[in-house]
Design a protein around this motif. Structure first.
Motif, PDB file in Angstrom:
ATOM      1  N   LEU A   1      -7.602  -3.076  -4.281  1.00  0.00           N
ATOM      2  CA  LEU A   1      -8.245  -1.661  -4.137  1.00  0.00           C
ATOM      3  C   LEU A   1      -7.493  -0.575  -3.229  1.00  0.00           C
ATOM      4  CD1 LEU A   1     -12.216  -2.631  -4.321  1.00  0.00           C
ATOM      5  CD2 LEU A   1     -10.683  -1.589  -6.060  1.00  0.00           C
ATOM      6  N   PRO A   2      -7.062  -1.026  -1.960  1.00  0.00           N
ATOM      7  CA  PRO A   2      -6.204   0.198  -1.279  1.00  0.00           C
ATOM      8  C   PRO A   2      -5.294   0.673  -2.189  1.00  0.00           C
ATOM      9  CG  PRO A   2      -6.840  -1.810   0.298  1.00  0.00           C
ATOM     10  CD  PRO A   2      -7.193  -2.216  -1.258  1.00  0.00           C
ATOM     11  N   SER A   3      -4.484  -0.117  -2.801  1.00  0.00           N
ATOM     12  CA  SER A   3      -3.302   0.661  -3.242  1.00  0.00           C
ATOM     13  C   SER A   3      -3.726   1.343  -4.558  1.00  0.00           C
ATOM     14  CB  SER A   3      -2.047  -0.615  -3.441  1.00  0.00           C
ATOM     15  OG  SER A   3      -2.465  -1.521  -4.291  1.00  0.00           O
ATOM     16  N   LEU A   4      -4.682   0.708  -5.359  1.00  0.00           N
ATOM     17  CA  LEU A   4      -5.025   1.402  -6.567  1.00  0.00           C
ATOM     18  C   LEU A   4      -5.717   2.613  -6.297  1.00  0.00           C
ATOM     19  CD1 LEU A   4      -5.439   0.450  -9.742  1.00  0.00           C
ATOM     20  CD2 LEU A   4      -7.623  -0.463  -8.976  1.00  0.00           C
ATOM     21  N   LEU A   5      -6.685   2.557  -5.280  1.00  0.00           N
ATOM     22  CA  LEU A   5      -7.331   4.040  -4.906  1.00  0.00           C
ATOM     23  C   LEU A   5      -6.607   5.167  -4.467  1.00  0.00           C
ATOM     24  CD1 LEU A   5     -10.832   2.356  -3.649  1.00  0.00           C
ATOM     25  CD2 LEU A   5     -10.138   3.589  -6.096  1.00  0.00           C
ATOM     26  N   LEU A   6      -5.531   4.372  -3.423  1.00  0.00           N
ATOM     27  CA  LEU A   6      -4.616   5.569  -2.657  1.00  0.00           C
ATOM     28  C   LEU A   6      -3.944   6.158  -3.637  1.00  0.00           C
ATOM     29  CD1 LEU A   6      -4.483   6.022   0.408  1.00  0.00           C
ATOM     30  CD2 LEU A   6      -2.460   4.832   0.449  1.00  0.00           C
TER      31      LEU A   6
ATOM     32  N   VAL B   1       0.875  -1.249  -0.127  1.00  0.00           N
ATOM     33  CA  VAL B   1       0.193  -0.130   0.030  1.00  0.00           C
ATOM     34  C   VAL B   1       0.802   1.360  -0.022  1.00  0.00           C
ATOM     35  CG1 VAL B   1      -1.875   1.399   1.084  1.00  0.00           C
ATOM     36  CG2 VAL B   1      -1.772  -1.325   1.189  1.00  0.00           C
ATOM     37  N   ALA B   2       2.015   1.365   1.003  1.00  0.00           N
ATOM     38  CA  ALA B   2       2.742   2.677   1.049  1.00  0.00           C
ATOM     39  C   ALA B   2       3.726   2.529   0.011  1.00  0.00           C
ATOM     40  CB  ALA B   2       3.327   2.715   2.611  1.00  0.00           C
ATOM     41  N   PHE B   3       4.510   1.645  -0.505  1.00  0.00           N
ATOM     42  CA  PHE B   3       5.314   1.856  -1.574  1.00  0.00           C
ATOM     43  C   PHE B   3       4.979   2.341  -2.811  1.00  0.00           C
ATOM     44  CE2 PHE B   3       8.688  -0.453  -3.868  1.00  0.00           C
ATOM     45  CZ  PHE B   3       9.876   0.269  -3.576  1.00  0.00           C
ATOM     46  N   PRO B   4       4.059   1.894  -3.489  1.00  0.00           N
ATOM     47  CA  PRO B   4       3.789   2.525  -4.578  1.00  0.00           C
ATOM     48  C   PRO B   4       3.333   4.059  -4.593  1.00  0.00           C
ATOM     49  CG  PRO B   4       2.666   0.536  -4.389  1.00  0.00           C
ATOM     50  CD  PRO B   4       3.135   0.853  -3.011  1.00  0.00           C
ATOM     51  N   VAL B   5       2.846   4.362  -3.462  1.00  0.00           N
ATOM     52  CA  VAL B   5       2.438   5.916  -3.360  1.00  0.00           C
ATOM     53  C   VAL B   5       3.757   6.801  -3.264  1.00  0.00           C
ATOM     54  CG1 VAL B   5       1.406   7.499  -1.630  1.00  0.00           C
ATOM     55  CG2 VAL B   5       0.111   5.099  -2.271  1.00  0.00           C
ATOM     56  N   VAL B   6       4.720   6.053  -2.218  1.00  0.00           N
ATOM     57  CA  VAL B   6       5.827   6.963  -2.144  1.00  0.00           C
ATOM     58  C   VAL B   6       6.706   7.102  -3.526  1.00  0.00           C
ATOM     59  CG1 VAL B   6       8.158   6.752  -1.114  1.00  0.00           C
ATOM     60  CG2 VAL B   6       6.028   6.277   0.129  1.00  0.00           C
ATOM     61  N   LEU B   7       6.693   6.035  -3.992  1.00  0.00           N
ATOM     62  CA  LEU B   7       7.413   5.781  -5.444  1.00  0.00           C
ATOM     63  C   LEU B   7       6.776   6.890  -6.389  1.00  0.00           C
ATOM     64  CD1 LEU B   7       9.687   3.873  -5.826  1.00  0.00           C
ATOM     65  CD2 LEU B   7       8.332   2.450  -7.311  1.00  0.00           C
ATOM     66  N   TYR B   8       5.486   7.015  -6.357  1.00  0.00           N
ATOM     67  CA  TYR B   8       4.812   7.972  -7.187  1.00  0.00           C
ATOM     68  C   TYR B   8       5.014   9.355  -6.946  1.00  0.00           C
ATOM     69  CZ  TYR B   8       0.824  10.387  -9.354  1.00  0.00           C
ATOM     70  OH  TYR B   8       0.105  11.320 -10.032  1.00  0.00           O
TER      71      TYR B   8
ATOM     72  N   VAL C   1      -0.728   5.943 -13.443  1.00  0.00           N
ATOM     73  CA  VAL C   1      -1.237   4.758 -14.003  1.00  0.00           C
ATOM     74  C   VAL C   1      -0.342   3.324 -13.720  1.00  0.00           C
ATOM     75  CG1 VAL C   1      -1.853   3.563 -16.012  1.00  0.00           C
ATOM     76  CG2 VAL C   1      -2.831   5.720 -15.557  1.00  0.00           C
ATOM     77  N   SER C   2       0.916   4.139 -14.067  1.00  0.00           N
ATOM     78  CA  SER C   2       2.115   2.863 -13.753  1.00  0.00           C
ATOM     79  C   SER C   2       2.189   2.458 -12.309  1.00  0.00           C
ATOM     80  CB  SER C   2       3.420   3.497 -14.143  1.00  0.00           C
ATOM     81  OG  SER C   2       3.304   3.655 -15.373  1.00  0.00           O
ATOM     82  N   MET C   3       2.250   3.337 -11.411  1.00  0.00           N
ATOM     83  CA  MET C   3       2.333   3.121  -9.792  1.00  0.00           C
ATOM     84  C   MET C   3       0.961   2.347  -9.503  1.00  0.00           C
ATOM     85  SD  MET C   3       5.252   3.388  -8.827  1.00  0.00           S
ATOM     86  CE  MET C   3       6.133   3.344 -10.680  1.00  0.00           C
ATOM     87  N   ALA C   4      -0.029   3.079  -9.895  1.00  0.00           N
ATOM     88  CA  ALA C   4      -1.211   2.309  -9.544  1.00  0.00           C
ATOM     89  C   ALA C   4      -1.372   0.826  -9.865  1.00  0.00           C
ATOM     90  CB  ALA C   4      -2.684   2.971  -9.952  1.00  0.00           C
ATOM     91  N   ALA C   5      -0.765   0.609 -11.279  1.00  0.00           N
ATOM     92  CA  ALA C   5      -0.819  -0.757 -11.769  1.00  0.00           C
ATOM     93  C   ALA C   5       0.344  -1.618 -10.918  1.00  0.00           C
ATOM     94  CB  ALA C   5      -0.306  -0.714 -13.276  1.00  0.00           C
ATOM     95  N   TYR C   6       1.315  -0.845 -10.636  1.00  0.00           N
ATOM     96  CA  TYR C   6       2.630  -1.872  -9.790  1.00  0.00           C
ATOM     97  C   TYR C   6       1.830  -1.958  -8.626  1.00  0.00           C
ATOM     98  CZ  TYR C   6       5.970  -2.381  -6.550  1.00  0.00           C
ATOM     99  OH  TYR C   6       6.906  -3.142  -5.633  1.00  0.00           O
ATOM    100  N   GLY C   7       1.095  -1.181  -7.628  1.00  0.00           N
ATOM    101  CA  GLY C   7       0.721  -1.278  -6.415  1.00  0.00           C
ATOM    102  C   GLY C   7      -0.585  -2.521  -6.663  1.00  0.00           C
ATOM    103  N   ALA C   8      -1.301  -2.687  -7.593  1.00  0.00           N
ATOM    104  CA  ALA C   8      -2.249  -3.617  -7.841  1.00  0.00           C
ATOM    105  C   ALA C   8      -1.766  -4.899  -7.820  1.00  0.00           C
ATOM    106  CB  ALA C   8      -3.156  -3.259  -8.853  1.00  0.00           C
ATOM    107  N   LEU C   9      -0.419  -4.928  -8.778  1.00  0.00           N
ATOM    108  CA  LEU C   9       0.212  -6.181  -9.079  1.00  0.00           C
ATOM    109  C   LEU C   9       0.648  -6.680  -7.857  1.00  0.00           C
ATOM    110  CD1 LEU C   9       1.857  -8.012 -11.175  1.00  0.00           C
ATOM    111  CD2 LEU C   9       3.583  -6.403 -11.214  1.00  0.00           C
TER     112      LEU C   9
END
Lengths: 244, 294
Positions: free
Chosen positions: A108-113, A23-30, A54-62
């Motif tokens: 959903l949490p990482s995608l939406l966040l 959850v946190a990592f993709p947001v920070v990277l973004y 989009v890339s980071m949401a996709a990464y978080g979801a993955l």
């Protein structure tokens, strides 16, 4: 069964590893990447702040779809919790379907966040007609990855499932161009990327924000991977739970 | 009516015959101990009863149904030997999760009370001691109000306190006319907590009866003495003797009549008997004698 799915989701939300890495990592990277490149635009005129979102949401979801399926599942198989469930009236198929639903829910949490951070911090503004297909595609498109995670969890021990899921996830993220834009790839890498479910999955999102809708070729490749990995997951699940 | 029936059941793993032509029936509403040493086939029998293992031969039924059907109908609850909990969930959440999978579960409060988990309800599973975790697993086994409860060495890893609370809970649960089958390798537990004891050894039925009958059948007393190099042949023919063991010149006779045996030993043989001891057979001795016979 609904309650089972709810508890499954609840337990992952209490898991520190899930919260930090997924959850946190993709947001920070973004935030870091958007801070550096956000103002530039790509070939089709889309600002990087949107493309990166989009890339980071996709990464978080993955990451979410694989990390919330493979390791907990391998652990439950190994420690006897699965057997505890097998001796209740809950049918065998319901266990794996619940796992699938719970993992989808946990995407959903990482995608939406990441999306919320995109809007609030980076000032991303998209019409509703773009948001809806974008989020739906990025959500439902994780199905092949959840299936892969469950296949890994059905096959390997908990100790082996952890690195296997990590490596698969990083490989898919790298090869799929989620971390570095695929335009930076050479021809060979580009050809490989186009065969991966992760590139095709993210491309669904990139195409939507570029105003091109959902390309049929992407849907086809993601769908085919979903079917193949889904079949593998079902087969391996049955093999792992067979009564001898 | 029979709650559990084994009809000539056997289970083979490669070359090993874990359960060998086992036939037994357990009446509904009784509490039965399945007693046997490690490797006797207790866990295999329970695994087959739950449909987790398929018998190689023979048939098992639970209230007249195949084990798989009985499990699907919520007739069975079990506490297996290794069963981890989900570390991130609380005791209450775990119990409620399993409870809701059954068609006619017990109320949540009643389950927590039976397993004496009232104070621990809000605690996460990874913060429980071994004995407490075992009590949670007991709670999971009874949560669905199954008519047949199977417990595989339930008191392993329990301290004295947990053990006491556990047995109290088990008796409360069984008192509702339910059938309980528990596996143990302690004769004492079988003696104190069951209506009937089924002894198995090497996958076969070794004895079946009340704890008192089992103890009586195992022979009342032992006579021990040293024989040195002298031949031990014929000792089994002495009056009253039910079993003979010879180990490095030391003889142990199990006898139903000590006086007759000793008279026969001194008057009927020319053996030079030394270091003679007579002892009442303990519970463990009785158990060992039974499992060795078969």
């Amino acid at each position: 069964m609904l309650y089972y799915a709810k508890t499954e989701a609840l337990r992952m939300l209490r898991n520190r590893r899930y919260l930090i890495f997924v959850v946190a990592f993709p947001v920070v990277l973004y935030l870091i990447n958007a801070g550096i490149y956000g103002k530039q635009t790509d070939d089709s005129g889309v600002p990087y702040s949107v493309a990166l979102m989009v890339s980071m949401a996709a990464y978080g979801a993955l990451a979410a779809s694989m990390m919330s399926s493979a390791v907990p599942w391998a652990q439950e198989r190994q420690t006897g919790w699965l057997r505890q469930l097998q001796i209740t009236p809950l049918p065998g198929w319901a266990i794996i379907v619940t796992k699938l639903c719970a993992a989808m829910l946990l995407v959903l949490p990482s995608l939406l966040l990441v999306s919320v951070v995109g809007v609030v911090v980076e000032g991303v503004s998209l019409p509703v007609g773009t948001w809806v297909p974008l989020l739906l595609a990025l959500w439902l498109g994780t199905l092949p990855f959840v299936a892969l995670g469950l296949a890994i969890g059905s096959t390997l021990s908990a100790d082996a499932a952890q690195p296997a899921a990590m490596i698969s996830m990083f490989a898919l993220a790298l090869a799929g161009g989620l971390w570095f834009p695929p335009e930076a790839f050479g021809d060979t890498m580009r050809t490989i990327a186009e065969l991966t479910p992760s590139y095709r999955y993210a491309d669904l999102g990139w195409s939507v924000i570029a105003g091109q809708g959902l390309p049929a070729s992407d849907l086809l490749v993601v769908g085919a991977w979903g079917l193949a990995l889904g079949a593998a997951a079902v087969f391996l699940y049955r093999r792992a739970t067979v009564r001898s | 009516m029979n709650a559990i029936v084994f009809d000539q059941v056997s289970k083979r793993y490669g070359d090993v015959l874990a359960v060998d032509d086992l036939s037994l029936s357990i009446e509904s509403g009784t509490t039965v101990a399945l007693l046997g040493p490690n490797g006797a086939g207790k866990s295999t029998s329970i695994g087959m009863l739950l449909g987790l293992l398929k018998p190689t031969g023979g048939e098992i039924s639970v209230h007249g149904h195949a084990p798989e059907q009985a499990v699907a109908a919520g007739e069975l609850g079990a506490m297996l030997q290794d069963g981890a909990l989900i570390p991130e969930l609380t005791v209450k959440e775990l119990v409620d999760l399993v409870r809701r999978l059954y068609p006619r579960p017990l109320p949540l409060d009643q389950v927590l009370e039976l397993a004496d988990l009232g104070e621990l309800a809000g605690r996460r599973a990874n913060k429980l001691s071994g004995g407490q975790a075992q009590r949670v697993r007991f709670a999971l086994a009874v949560a669905g109000a199954p008519r047949v409860l199977l417990l595989d060495e339930p008191t392993a890893a329990m301290d004295v306190e947990s053990r006491l609370r556990f047995w109290r809970g088990m008796h409360d649960y069984a008192a509702g006319g339910r059938t309980v089958l528990f596996a143990t390798h302690y004769l004492e537990e079988a003696d104190q907590h069951s209506d009937r004891v089924i002894v198995i050894a090497r996958g076969r039925l070794a004895a079946d009866g009340t704890a008192a009958q089992i103890k009586a059948r195992a022979g009342g007393r032992t006579v021990r003495f040293t024989l040195g190099e002298q031949p031990a042949a014929g000792l089994d023919l002495l009056p009253g003797v039910t079993a003979v063991e010879v180990e490095a010149g030391a003889v142990t006779l199990r006898t139903a009549d000590t006086d007759a045996t000793l008279a026969g030993l001194y008057r009927g043989t020319t053996l030079d008997v030394r270091d003679l001891q007579v002892a009442g057979a303990g519970l463990e001795d009785a158990f060992l004698a039974l499992t060795r016979e078969s």
